[in-house]
Design a protein around this motif. Sequence first.
Motif, PDB file in Angstrom:
ATOM      1  N   ASP A 260       0.833  -1.207   0.000  1.00 58.08           N
ATOM      2  CA  ASP A 260       0.000   0.000   0.000  1.00 58.08           C
ATOM      3  C   ASP A 260       0.866   1.255   0.000  1.00 58.08           C
ATOM      4  O   ASP A 260       0.527   2.247  -0.660  1.00 58.08           O
ATOM      5  N   ARG A 261       1.975   1.228   0.748  1.00 61.95           N
ATOM      6  CA  ARG A 261       2.870   2.373   0.785  1.00 61.95           C
ATOM      7  C   ARG A 261       3.495   2.614  -0.590  1.00 61.95           C
ATOM      8  O   ARG A 261       3.623   3.756  -1.050  1.00 61.95           O
ATOM      9  N   MET A 262       3.885   1.536  -1.255  1.00 62.01           N
ATOM     10  CA  MET A 262       4.450   1.663  -2.600  1.00 62.01           C
ATOM     11  C   MET A 262       3.428   2.264  -3.555  1.00 62.01           C
ATOM     12  O   MET A 262       3.748   3.152  -4.355  1.00 62.01           O
ATOM     13  N   GLN A 263       2.184   1.792  -3.476  1.00 64.17           N
ATOM     14  CA  GLN A 263       1.129   2.302  -4.336  1.00 64.17           C
ATOM     15  C   GLN A 263       0.895   3.795  -4.090  1.00 64.17           C
ATOM     16  O   GLN A 263       0.743   4.587  -5.026  1.00 64.17           O
ATOM     17  N   SER A 264       0.874   4.161  -2.807  1.00 59.91           N
ATOM     18  CA  SER A 264       0.639   5.556  -2.441  1.00 59.91           C
ATOM     19  C   SER A 264       1.775   6.453  -2.943  1.00 59.91           C
ATOM     20  O   SER A 264       1.538   7.536  -3.499  1.00 59.91           O
ATOM     21  N   ASN A 265       3.026   5.990  -2.793  1.00 57.60           N
ATOM     22  CA  ASN A 265       4.167   6.769  -3.256  1.00 57.60           C
ATOM     23  C   ASN A 265       4.119   6.983  -4.768  1.00 57.60           C
ATOM     24  O   ASN A 265       4.424   8.074  -5.262  1.00 57.60           O
ATOM     25  N   MET A 266       3.728   5.946  -5.480  1.00 59.52           N
ATOM     26  CA  MET A 266       3.704   6.096  -6.928  1.00 59.52           C
ATOM     27  C   MET A 266       2.539   6.969  -7.388  1.00 59.52           C
ATOM     28  O   MET A 266       2.667   7.734  -8.343  1.00 59.52           O
ATOM     29  N   ARG A 267       1.409   6.874  -6.686  1.00 58.11           N
ATOM     30  CA  ARG A 267       0.302   7.774  -7.032  1.00 58.11           C
ATOM     31  C   ARG A 267       0.710   9.233  -6.801  1.00 58.11           C
ATOM     32  O   ARG A 267       0.368  10.121  -7.592  1.00 58.11           O
ATOM     33  N   ASP A 268       1.437   9.467  -5.691  1.00 63.49           N
ATOM     34  CA  ASP A 268       1.908  10.829  -5.410  1.00 63.49           C
ATOM     35  C   ASP A 268       2.858  11.304  -6.502  1.00 63.49           C
ATOM     36  O   ASP A 268       2.810  12.468  -6.924  1.00 63.49           O
ATOM     37  N   MET A 269       3.713  10.408  -6.959  1.00 63.07           N
ATOM     38  CA  MET A 269       4.658  10.763  -8.015  1.00 63.07           C
ATOM     39  C   MET A 269       3.908  11.107  -9.301  1.00 63.07           C
ATOM     40  O   MET A 269       4.217  12.108  -9.969  1.00 63.07           O
ATOM     41  N   GLN A 270       2.948  10.287  -9.660  1.00 64.70           N
ATOM     42  CA  GLN A 270       2.185  10.514 -10.879  1.00 64.70           C
ATOM     43  C   GLN A 270       1.446  11.850 -10.814  1.00 64.70           C
ATOM     44  O   GLN A 270       1.450  12.629 -11.776  1.00 64.70           O
ATOM     45  N   THR A 271       0.830  12.126  -9.671  1.00 69.50           N
ATOM     46  CA  THR A 271       0.099  13.378  -9.494  1.00 69.50           C
ATOM     47  C   THR A 271       1.039  14.576  -9.591  1.00 69.50           C
ATOM     48  O   THR A 271       0.712  15.595 -10.211  1.00 69.50           O
ATOM     49  N   PHE A 272       2.215  14.450  -8.975  1.00 70.62           N
ATOM     50  CA  PHE A 272       3.196  15.537  -8.994  1.00 70.62           C
ATOM     51  C   PHE A 272       3.643  15.836 -10.418  1.00 70.62           C
ATOM     52  O   PHE A 272       3.684  17.001 -10.839  1.00 70.62           O
ATOM     53  N   LEU A 273       3.985  14.815 -11.162  1.00 69.66           N
ATOM     54  CA  LEU A 273       4.449  15.006 -12.538  1.00 69.66           C
ATOM     55  C   LEU A 273       3.355  15.589 -13.421  1.00 69.66           C
ATOM     56  O   LEU A 273       3.605  16.498 -14.224  1.00 69.66           O
ATOM     57  N   LEU A 274       2.136  15.088 -13.277  1.00 72.84           N
ATOM     58  CA  LEU A 274       1.025  15.612 -14.071  1.00 72.84           C
ATOM     59  C   LEU A 274       0.762  17.077 -13.753  1.00 72.84           C
ATOM     60  O   LEU A 274       0.461  17.883 -14.643  1.00 72.84           O
ATOM     61  N   GLY A 275       0.900  17.418 -12.474  1.00 73.28           N
ATOM     62  CA  GLY A 275       0.694  18.807 -12.075  1.00 73.28           C
ATOM     63  C   GLY A 275       1.695  19.741 -12.738  1.00 73.28           C
ATOM     64  O   GLY A 275       1.331  20.833 -13.204  1.00 73.28           O
ATOM     65  N   LEU A 276       2.951  19.304 -12.808  1.00 75.87           N
ATOM     66  CA  LEU A 276       3.979  20.105 -13.465  1.00 75.87           C
ATOM     67  C   LEU A 276       3.667  20.283 -14.955  1.00 75.87           C
ATOM     68  O   LEU A 276       3.831  21.364 -15.529  1.00 75.87           O
ATOM     69  N   MET A 277       3.238  19.198 -15.584  1.00 75.99           N
ATOM     70  CA  MET A 277       2.952  19.248 -17.018  1.00 75.99           C
ATOM     71  C   MET A 277       1.794  20.184 -17.307  1.00 75.99           C
ATOM     72  O   MET A 277       1.822  20.967 -18.278  1.00 75.99           O
ATOM     73  N   GLU A 278       0.778  20.132 -16.475  1.00 79.29           N
ATOM     74  CA  GLU A 278      -0.394  20.988 -16.707  1.00 79.29           C
ATOM     75  C   GLU A 278      -0.055  22.447 -16.446  1.00 79.29           C
ATOM     76  O   GLU A 278      -0.551  23.340 -17.138  1.00 79.29           O
ATOM     77  N   GLN A 279       0.814  22.711 -15.463  1.00 83.32           N
ATOM     78  CA  GLN A 279       1.258  24.077 -15.223  1.00 83.32           C
ATOM     79  C   GLN A 279       2.048  24.596 -16.424  1.00 83.32           C
ATOM     80  O   GLN A 279       1.906  25.748 -16.826  1.00 83.32           O
ATOM     81  N   ASN A 280       2.865  23.735 -16.988  1.00 77.01           N
ATOM     82  CA  ASN A 280       3.689  24.121 -18.126  1.00 77.01           C
ATOM     83  C   ASN A 280       2.837  24.407 -19.363  1.00 77.01           C
ATOM     84  O   ASN A 280       3.175  25.251 -20.185  1.00 77.01           O
ATOM     85  N   ALA A 281       1.723  23.655 -19.464  1.00 75.55           N
ATOM     86  CA  ALA A 281       0.850  23.822 -20.624  1.00 75.55           C
ATOM     87  C   ALA A 281      -0.054  25.040 -20.505  1.00 75.55           C
ATOM     88  O   ALA A 281      -0.563  25.542 -21.493  1.00 75.55           O
ATOM     89  N   ALA A 282      -0.244  25.509 -19.250  1.00 76.68           N
ATOM     90  CA  ALA A 282      -1.172  26.634 -19.035  1.00 76.68           C
ATOM     91  C   ALA A 282      -0.616  27.933 -19.612  1.00 76.68           C
ATOM     92  O   ALA A 282       0.587  28.148 -19.691  1.00 76.68           O
TER      93      ALA A 282
END
Length: 282
Positions: A260-282
Amino acid sequence: MSGIESATSAYYATTQSGSGAGATSGNDDSFADNFDFSEAMYSDPAMRPYLEKYYEKAYAPMRERIAAMRDSDYEPVTVTGPDGSTATELSADQYERMIPGFDKWLELQQQFSPFDFEQQQAAMLEHAKQSVATLEARSPDSPSDVRVVFSNGDQILGYMDEAGGVASHSGGHALQSVVQKANELGLRGQAREDYITREGTKALSGQYPNLTVNHYSDETAPTRREFSQKWYPNHDIDQNYATALADAREHLSQQQSQYDRMQSNMRDMQTFLLGLMEQNAA
């Protein structure tokens, strides 16, 4: 957060993983919409700036700890383990040497894929689940898998289970050479049972003229409790079973928590990266 905790957090943030599912945004033409959250992203040049920011975020707690450790008022942290043993955290210089450069970090992610770690942990979790299920189905009053018992009066010399495994006891050492030969011959199933029974009887009968060999099937096999009471009267089968089941369930709980910890860490990573990409696209 202590240096020991920081090092642990950085490890899980950079080497553990979860679902490889992609993600989408509202803009069909955006880079984020085509983001492939998989091992391939570590070798994608377009992902480099986003991954570098994630790398900086992952190691920020350790860098903060290093800075604190270099303060003149710093006192080393000592951690006491469950067994009473103690460990003192590493020095600031040792922690600093543990932090790879960004390019090295990218290389490590490709060599030791976080997604591979996820698959390994998932397999370990499934194995732990199966172990608990197997034990729950093998309670003391369930049928045993004993198929052949070699005995001399009230002394058990050895027995064979339905999988062809053989346990030998004091006085039944001759069975081991028979089992070794069966292994060399590659015998399996009924052929293995017949061979070990036949050759085991020959090997033991010379030593025990009154040797008794009992055969069992699925229908006639004694329960685990009956088998234990007859041949191992001093063995507390209930306590042994309770301990084994408790240990298996505790192991399952630990594996589930880690997964569960591994899953949570990877979800956080995915969310973080997507957030950066969307900020860059804005």
